[in-house]
Design an enzyme around this catalytic site. Structure first.
Site, mmCIF file in Angstrom:
data_model
loop_
_atom_site.group_PDB
_atom_site.id
_atom_site.type_symbol
_atom_site.label_atom_id
_atom_site.label_comp_id
_atom_site.label_asym_id
_atom_site.label_seq_id
_atom_site.Cartn_x
_atom_site.Cartn_y
_atom_site.Cartn_z
ATOM 1 C CB CYS A 158 -1.089 0.122 0.988
ATOM 2 S SG CYS A 158 -2.363 1.144 1.005
ATOM 3 C CG HIS B 154 -3.883 -3.479 3.570
ATOM 4 N ND1 HIS B 154 -2.704 -3.154 4.158
ATOM 5 C CD2 HIS B 154 -3.949 -2.080 2.968
ATOM 6 C CE1 HIS B 154 -2.435 -1.888 4.035
ATOM 7 N NE2 HIS B 154 -3.092 -1.247 3.367
#
Length: 504
Positions: free
Chosen positions: A333, A444
């Site tokens: 991310c 994630h």
């Protein structure tokens, strides 16, 4: 109408979240239709629900312990600190803007109270038991007037409260007595018992203190809980990272996670740490990365600030030097965004900086937008060349939660093919560098996928001339065992009969 029990603490990080998780599991084991609730959570460790809403990670663990799918009704208000006494305010899973502490506490919090009440009414209709978690301390005089998470909730429901103190940090008795003294009489009446948490040593030596507490406060000590290591349960607060750098005799691989100031979603790496052959080390300010087998740049609430931190503290150069030694790097991310050529912030969503140079390890450019992407995804591994890994025959599950879009600047070697679980849109995610040593992705929870995690670790083992491990850890089963272990410990050390009587 549901039965309630509320857990409040003498301060932050005394174990409220863990004990809420434990009670959820105990009541679930007892056949209750139980649900967790926390009106307002302040944490950078968040999760995305199936309907694309964002909530605190601690309530996700509590929901799992209760046998439930996480929903934002369990955590209607989430505050994600962005720096300079500001937080992104998320209401019912959707960001509504950034506010200063003063703007939130003195202007907005009581407006959010109506949403909190609506959520409690919904849960009250659908469940027979609600385990409620407070935040920080209920005795913060400067915050009480606009409190929507501690005693205001307890008084709204006339919910009995158990007060928790952490004896491991010292001063537990004083913190209990002081907290009770600072509460108003009607608030003090709602405290029905005291829990001493994180005790080490001979319980017989503590008995005089327990007798004193009962005599001084008039409140029974419901139990004394031992200090528990390696719970295997998701934490919500990065303070817990201080307890994670523990040696492991069986570790043959070392994974270094750079602990940036605004690190978020650090639970991404718990499944790696739970593997018997892996030591996960969180590299704090002033600590050298050393020569691990893998470096990970984690997610962050403020990519620009954390990227600046890497430059200012020498980590940017240290990562580049590690690559020259063929030490691989993975960015998740915000960490993925840092690996690119540059990051643009034209709307100043994170800072007053228009543009910052990335680490230059991937041929990407990220542009921050005003909207936020939050959704669960499924994916397949399509990457070529990263550590020699070939296709992994596993449907990968995870979620995305980020601001902005990452563009690819030349011919790309994508890492994953993703399906958005809300729109069903299929697209390519992430990038693998030409030398096969750098991988970036927005996913994630990617390491929570058992086969992918072991394939990655075996690729690292091969680089060290170690035999691959054939046994694959079942992450889901391991987590369920952790919930049961926690519940059993709490059952054995709390007076559950008294707790049931208090609730009735």
């Amino acid at each position: 109408m549901a039965n309630y029990i509320m857990l409040q603490g003498t301060s932050s990080h005394v174990g409220k979240s863990v004990l809420t998780t434990a009670l959820c599991r105990i009541f679930f084991q007892d056949g209750k239709k139980v649900v967790p609730f926390k009106a307002q959570n302040m944490a950078l460790n968040s999760y995305v629900t199936k309907d694309g809403k964002e909530m605190g990670r601690a309530q996700v663990a509590q929901a799992e312990a209760a046998g439930l799918e996480p929903q934002v009704v369990m955590n209607p208000v989430l505050l994600k600190p962005t720096g300079n006494s500001r937080s992104q305010v998320i209401l019912m899973g959707n960001p509504i803007g950034n506010m200063t502490a003063n703007e939130y506490h003195n202007g907005y919090s009581l407006k959010a109270l109506s949403t909190v009440k609506d959520c409690l009414q919904k849960l009250d209709r659908e469940y027979d038991t609600i385990v409620i978690e407070g935040a920080g301390s209920p005795a913060e005089i400067n915050l009480k007037a606009n409190d929507i998470v501690n005693m205001r909730v307890a008084k709204l429901l006339n919910a009995p409260v158990l007060l928790i103190a952490d004896i491991d940090r010292g001063g537990a008795l004083a913190s209990i007595v002081g907290t009770l003294e600072l509460l108003d009489p009607d608030e003090r009446d709602l405290i029905k018992g005291i829990i001493i948490n994180k005790f080490r040593g001979d319980i017989r030596l503590l008995q005089p203190a327990l007798d004193f507490l009962k005599e001084k406060t008039g409140k029974p000590v419901v139990g004394v809980l031992p200090y528990l290591d390696n719970l295997g349960i998701d934490d919500e607060d990065s303070v817990s990272l201080n307890d994670k750098n523990l040696p492991k005799e069986t570790a043959e691989l070392t994974v270094a996670v750079i602990k940036t100031p605004k690190i978020s979603n650090f639970t991404d790496f718990d499944s790696l740490a739970n593997e018997p052959d892996v030591l996960v080390k969180y590299i704090g300010k002033g600590e050298s990365i050393g020569e691990p087998d893998l470096i990970i740049l984690p997610g962050t609430k403020n990519t620009i600030e954390d990227l600046s931190y890497l430059y200012e503290n020498g980590y940017a150069q240290e990562i580049k030097n590690s690559l020259k030694k063929s030490i691989p790097v993975i960015g998740i991310c915000g960490g993925y965004q840092m690996l690119g050529q540059e990051i643009l912030d034209p709307h100043h969503m994170e800072s007053e900086i228009d543009c910052i140079q990335g680490l230059g390890l991937l041929t990407t450019r990220t542009i921050f937008a005003k909207s936020k992407s939050t959704y669960q995804v499924t994916a397949s591994y399509i990457g070529k060349g990263f550590l020699g890994m070939t296709g992994v025959n596993e449907v990968l599950n995870g979620y995305e939660i980020h601001m902005g879009k990452t563009e690819f600047l030349d011919t790309t070697n994508h890492a994953f093919s993703i399906t958005n679980q809300i729109s069903n849109k299929v697209y390519q995610d992430g990038l693998i560098s030409e030398d096969g040593l750098v991988l970036g992705t927005y996913i994630h929870g990617i390491f929570d996928n058992d086969l992918y995690r072991r394939s990655l670790l075996n690729a690292l083992r091969k680089r060290k001339n170690l035999e691959p491990l054939q046994q694959i850890t079942n992450q889901y089963a391991q987590k369920q065992q952790s919930y049961n272990r926690l519940a059993n410990t709490v059952r054995n050390n709390l007076n559950m009969d008294l707790i049931h009587k208090i609730m009735e």
